[in-house]
Design a protein around this motif. Structure first.
Motif, PDB file in Angstrom:
ATOM      1  N   ALA A 129       0.797  -1.435   0.278  1.00 25.65           N
ATOM      2  CA  ALA A 129      -0.104   0.066  -0.269  1.00 25.65           C
ATOM      3  C   ALA A 129       0.480   1.261  -0.148  1.00 25.65           C
ATOM      4  O   ALA A 129       0.379   1.907  -0.901  1.00 25.65           O
ATOM      5  CB  ALA A 129      -0.798  -0.531   1.120  1.00 25.65           C
ATOM      6  N   ILE A 130       1.964   1.033   0.863  1.00 26.45           N
ATOM      7  CA  ILE A 130       2.988   2.217   1.186  1.00 26.45           C
ATOM      8  C   ILE A 130       3.640   2.388  -0.490  1.00 26.45           C
ATOM      9  O   ILE A 130       3.426   3.391  -1.115  1.00 26.45           O
ATOM     10  CB  ILE A 130       3.987   2.202   1.541  1.00 26.45           C
ATOM     11  N   GLY A 131       3.760   1.187  -1.412  1.00 27.91           N
ATOM     12  CA  GLY A 131       4.406   1.397  -2.727  1.00 27.91           C
ATOM     13  C   GLY A 131       3.125   2.140  -3.572  1.00 27.91           C
ATOM     14  O   GLY A 131       4.009   3.095  -4.692  1.00 27.91           O
TER      15      GLY A 131
ATOM     16  N   LYS B 104      19.456 -14.021  11.945  1.00 29.87           N
ATOM     17  CA  LYS B 104      19.888 -12.336  12.042  1.00 29.87           C
ATOM     18  C   LYS B 104      18.942 -11.896  10.681  1.00 29.87           C
ATOM     19  O   LYS B 104      18.879 -10.795  10.926  1.00 29.87           O
ATOM     20  CB  LYS B 104      21.830 -12.434  11.716  1.00 29.87           C
ATOM     21  N   CYS B 105      19.203 -12.446   9.286  1.00 30.95           N
ATOM     22  CA  CYS B 105      18.783 -11.796   8.356  1.00 30.95           C
ATOM     23  C   CYS B 105      16.600 -11.612   8.831  1.00 30.95           C
ATOM     24  O   CYS B 105      16.277 -10.420   8.884  1.00 30.95           O
ATOM     25  CB  CYS B 105      18.314 -13.286   7.634  1.00 30.95           C
ATOM     26  N   GLN B 106      16.334 -12.720   9.680  1.00 33.46           N
ATOM     27  CA  GLN B 106      14.866 -12.341  10.639  1.00 33.46           C
ATOM     28  C   GLN B 106      15.231 -11.190  11.414  1.00 33.46           C
ATOM     29  O   GLN B 106      13.924  -9.985  10.607  1.00 33.46           O
ATOM     30  CB  GLN B 106      14.010 -13.356  11.089  1.00 33.46           C
ATOM     31  N   ASP B 107      15.980 -11.112  12.006  1.00 32.64           N
ATOM     32  CA  ASP B 107      16.199  -9.595  12.193  1.00 32.64           C
ATOM     33  C   ASP B 107      16.540  -8.402  11.802  1.00 32.64           C
ATOM     34  O   ASP B 107      15.690  -6.882  12.464  1.00 32.64           O
ATOM     35  CB  ASP B 107      17.592  -9.785  13.494  1.00 32.64           C
ATOM     36  N   ARG B 108      16.655  -8.519  10.595  1.00 31.19           N
ATOM     37  CA  ARG B 108      16.510  -7.347   9.474  1.00 31.19           C
ATOM     38  C   ARG B 108      15.784  -7.218   9.261  1.00 31.19           C
ATOM     39  O   ARG B 108      15.165  -6.046   9.099  1.00 31.19           O
ATOM     40  CB  ARG B 108      18.235  -7.719   8.355  1.00 31.19           C
ATOM     41  N   VAL B 109      15.270  -8.001   8.636  1.00 27.97           N
ATOM     42  CA  VAL B 109      13.603  -8.165   8.392  1.00 27.97           C
ATOM     43  C   VAL B 109      12.799  -6.613   9.475  1.00 27.97           C
ATOM     44  O   VAL B 109      12.004  -6.019   9.258  1.00 27.97           O
ATOM     45  CB  VAL B 109      12.661  -8.911   8.061  1.00 27.97           C
ATOM     46  N   GLU B 110      12.674  -7.468  10.116  1.00 29.48           N
ATOM     47  CA  GLU B 110      12.133  -7.089  11.356  1.00 29.48           C
ATOM     48  C   GLU B 110      12.883  -5.620  11.599  1.00 29.48           C
ATOM     49  O   GLU B 110      11.268  -4.523  11.664  1.00 29.48           O
ATOM     50  CB  GLU B 110      12.002  -7.350  12.473  1.00 29.48           C
ATOM     51  N   CYS B 111      14.162  -4.973  11.720  1.00 34.17           N
ATOM     52  CA  CYS B 111      14.504  -3.860  11.699  1.00 34.17           C
ATOM     53  C   CYS B 111      13.799  -3.000  11.128  1.00 34.17           C
ATOM     54  O   CYS B 111      13.814  -1.627  10.808  1.00 34.17           O
ATOM     55  CB  CYS B 111      16.151  -4.002  11.944  1.00 34.17           C
ATOM     56  N   PHE B 112      13.897  -3.667   9.780  1.00 40.26           N
ATOM     57  CA  PHE B 112      13.722  -2.999   8.583  1.00 40.26           C
ATOM     58  C   PHE B 112      12.032  -1.910   8.278  1.00 40.26           C
ATOM     59  O   PHE B 112      11.770  -0.316   8.574  1.00 40.26           O
ATOM     60  CB  PHE B 112      13.852  -3.033   7.157  1.00 40.26           C
ATOM     61  N   ASN B 113      11.624  -2.910   8.587  1.00 41.06           N
ATOM     62  CA  ASN B 113       9.866  -2.602   9.090  1.00 41.06           C
ATOM     63  C   ASN B 113       9.396  -1.633   9.748  1.00 41.06           C
ATOM     64  O   ASN B 113       8.978  -0.921   9.639  1.00 41.06           O
ATOM     65  CB  ASN B 113       8.882  -4.584   9.540  1.00 41.06           C
ATOM     66  N   ALA B 114      10.678  -2.000  10.778  1.00 44.10           N
ATOM     67  CA  ALA B 114       9.706  -0.897  12.472  1.00 44.10           C
ATOM     68  C   ALA B 114      10.535   0.184  11.656  1.00 44.10           C
ATOM     69  O   ALA B 114       9.408   1.550  11.921  1.00 44.10           O
ATOM     70  CB  ALA B 114      10.663  -1.378  13.950  1.00 44.10           C
ATOM     71  N   ASP B 115      11.655   0.796  11.235  1.00 45.24           N
ATOM     72  CA  ASP B 115      12.034   1.915  10.777  1.00 45.24           C
ATOM     73  C   ASP B 115      11.383   2.747   9.866  1.00 45.24           C
ATOM     74  O   ASP B 115      11.581   3.962   9.920  1.00 45.24           O
ATOM     75  CB  ASP B 115      12.950   1.794  10.723  1.00 45.24           C
ATOM     76  N   LEU B 116      11.087   1.622   8.431  1.00 46.02           N
ATOM     77  CA  LEU B 116      10.616   2.133   7.467  1.00 46.02           C
ATOM     78  C   LEU B 116       8.592   3.275   7.856  1.00 46.02           C
ATOM     79  O   LEU B 116       8.993   3.786   7.384  1.00 46.02           O
ATOM     80  CB  LEU B 116      10.455   1.453   6.634  1.00 46.02           C
ATOM     81  N   LYS B 117       8.272   2.217   8.222  1.00 41.59           N
ATOM     82  CA  LYS B 117       7.167   2.307   9.167  1.00 41.59           C
ATOM     83  C   LYS B 117       7.280   4.195   9.915  1.00 41.59           C
ATOM     84  O   LYS B 117       6.457   4.792  10.247  1.00 41.59           O
ATOM     85  CB  LYS B 117       6.276   1.444   9.878  1.00 41.59           C
TER      86      LYS B 117
ATOM     87  N   GLU C  55       5.562   7.395   8.877  1.00 42.40           N
ATOM     88  CA  GLU C  55       4.609   8.176   9.609  1.00 42.40           C
ATOM     89  C   GLU C  55       5.103   9.881   9.940  1.00 42.40           C
ATOM     90  O   GLU C  55       4.424  10.722   9.813  1.00 42.40           O
ATOM     91  CB  GLU C  55       4.265   7.212  11.490  1.00 42.40           C
ATOM     92  N   ARG C  56       6.329   9.492  10.565  1.00 42.00           N
ATOM     93  CA  ARG C  56       7.396  11.148  10.242  1.00 42.00           C
ATOM     94  C   ARG C  56       7.396  11.575   8.941  1.00 42.00           C
ATOM     95  O   ARG C  56       6.387  12.664   9.392  1.00 42.00           O
ATOM     96  CB  ARG C  56       8.421  11.239  11.379  1.00 42.00           C
TER      97      ARG C  56
END
Length: 377
Positions: free
Chosen positions: A184-186, A314-327, A331-332
């Motif tokens: 939806a963002i894209g 570690k790869c899963q952590d990166r995905v979660e990090c990307f998701n959290a930071d991007l969202k 919003e900002r």
């Protein structure tokens, strides 16, 4: 700490009052950065503009409370590249375009330099207001180093560790599908940038037509003045019409300048902002594709032990990090966008009202010259 209000307003006493409430979100601000004082430098090999970057802060990461350095455009570009490398999960604010068409835009003209200065100032303020980017070590160096080229030549060896620890380079992986919220963002970014691009093109045509109309008006007004010189009885009203058209010329010129200097730069910044956000989305997709591929590879091995390998975790952590930071950045960005466009459109409405009021006043001023003349026989 209480401030002695009887003390003189020196720079040192003012620094103690930098902990102010931010107008946007009420957070405490402890870092202020401004870009001003552009200067032209003429060298044997090149001619370029530098800008003064002034920093005032109470942060412990800085050795001094105030810094003043000079930077050129390529230094800002270096900073942005370093932020992209070291903070790949975050949205990095865009810079104004570097290249201009020679012969069409004079990049050393006062108008162009001022427009670029405003854009560079906005770029640094965006970073300053970001809760993560503002603490980046490359940003610290950019604000404080007297000789930034020395750091560039060294390859930033001391700061590269942080960049390598979070720089995700993936290849050969294909994403099956984006999660719905990021899809939806894209879609929103594609539509948003398309609409802004259309507005930008139409606004440029309007400005071009306004300037062409302005040329005609400047030739049109003096005709009434020369006509008045030939007929004494009509000279006063004809001179009034000529002056009225001159006032309308001035008002239209101001309106066109406001659109060129204030309206168009905001549109272009947000078009570039959309492209930056799309790039972060692509990076997120690459990391997710890598995670899916590794997870699938583990499943195909059909190991007895269901333990997931460390590299997959570690790869899963990166995905979660990307998701959290991007969202969070999205919003900002949306909050900033709402405020910026509210201010932009209110300013545009106000400038147009002023323009038509000036034209109305100019035309109303000549009515008495036409009505109050006594009839003569």
């Amino acid at each position: 700490t209480p401030v002695d209000t009887s003390s003189p307003a020196s720079s040192s006493s003012l620094l103690n009052r930098l902990q102010l409430d931010d107008d946007l979100d009420g957070e405490t601000r402890d870092l202020f950065v401004t870009v001003d004082d552009p200067k032209k430098h003429v060298c044997t090999m090149e001619t370029y503009i530098t800008y003064r970057v002034t920093t005032k802060t109470t942060r412990a990461e800085f050795d001094l409370p105030e810094y003043s350095v000079r930077r050129r455009y390529q230094d800002f570009d270096w900073l942005r590249n370093k932020l992209e490398e070291s903070q790949p999960t975050h949205l990095i604010p865009p810079l104004p375009e570097k290249f201009v068409v020679k012969g069409v835009v004079d990049r050393f003209s006062e108008e162009f330099v001022e427009t670029r200065r405003k854009a560079l100032d906005k770029f640094l303020k965006r970073i300053t207001d970001h809760p993560v980017l503002s603490f980046n070590e490359h940003f610290n160096v950019f604000l404080t180093a007297k000789d930034l080229n020395a750091y560039k030549k060294q390859g930033m060896a001391l700061l590269s560790k942080m960049g390598e620890s979070v720089k995700y380079v993936t290849g050969g992986y294909k994403l099956r599908s984006r999660p719905l919220e990021f899809a939806a963002i894209g879609e929103y970014l594609d539509t948003f940038s398309l609409k802004l691009g259309t507005i930008d093109r139409i606004a440029q045509r309007i400005i071009k037509e306004q300037l062409e109309y302005l040329v005609e008006l400047r030739e049109y007004g003096p005709v009434y003045s020369t006509w008045g010189g030939l007929e004494v009885e009509l000279s006063e009203p004809l001179e009034g019409v000529s002056a009225c058209i001159g006032n309308c010329c001035t008002a239209l010129e101001e309106l066109s300048e406001d659109m060129t200097e204030d309206f168009l730069p905001v549109l272009r910044e947000y078009i570039l902002y959309s492209e930056s956000m799309k790039n972060v989305l692509k990076k997120r997709d690459q990391v997710q594709a890598e995670y899916e591929a590794k997870l699938e590879a583990v499943a195909l091995k059909k190991e007895d032990r269901p333990k997931v390998p460390t590299d997959v975790e570690k790869c899963q952590d990166r995905v979660e990090c990307f998701n959290a930071d991007l969202k969070a950045d999205m919003e900002r960005w949306q909050n900033n966008k709402r405020q910026d466009f509210r201010q932009l459109l209110m300013g545009m409405a106000d400038k147009n009202i002023q323009y038509y009021e000036k034209c109305l006043t100019a035309w109303e001023s000549i009515i008495p010259l036409l009505q109050d003349k006594p009839e003569t026989k």
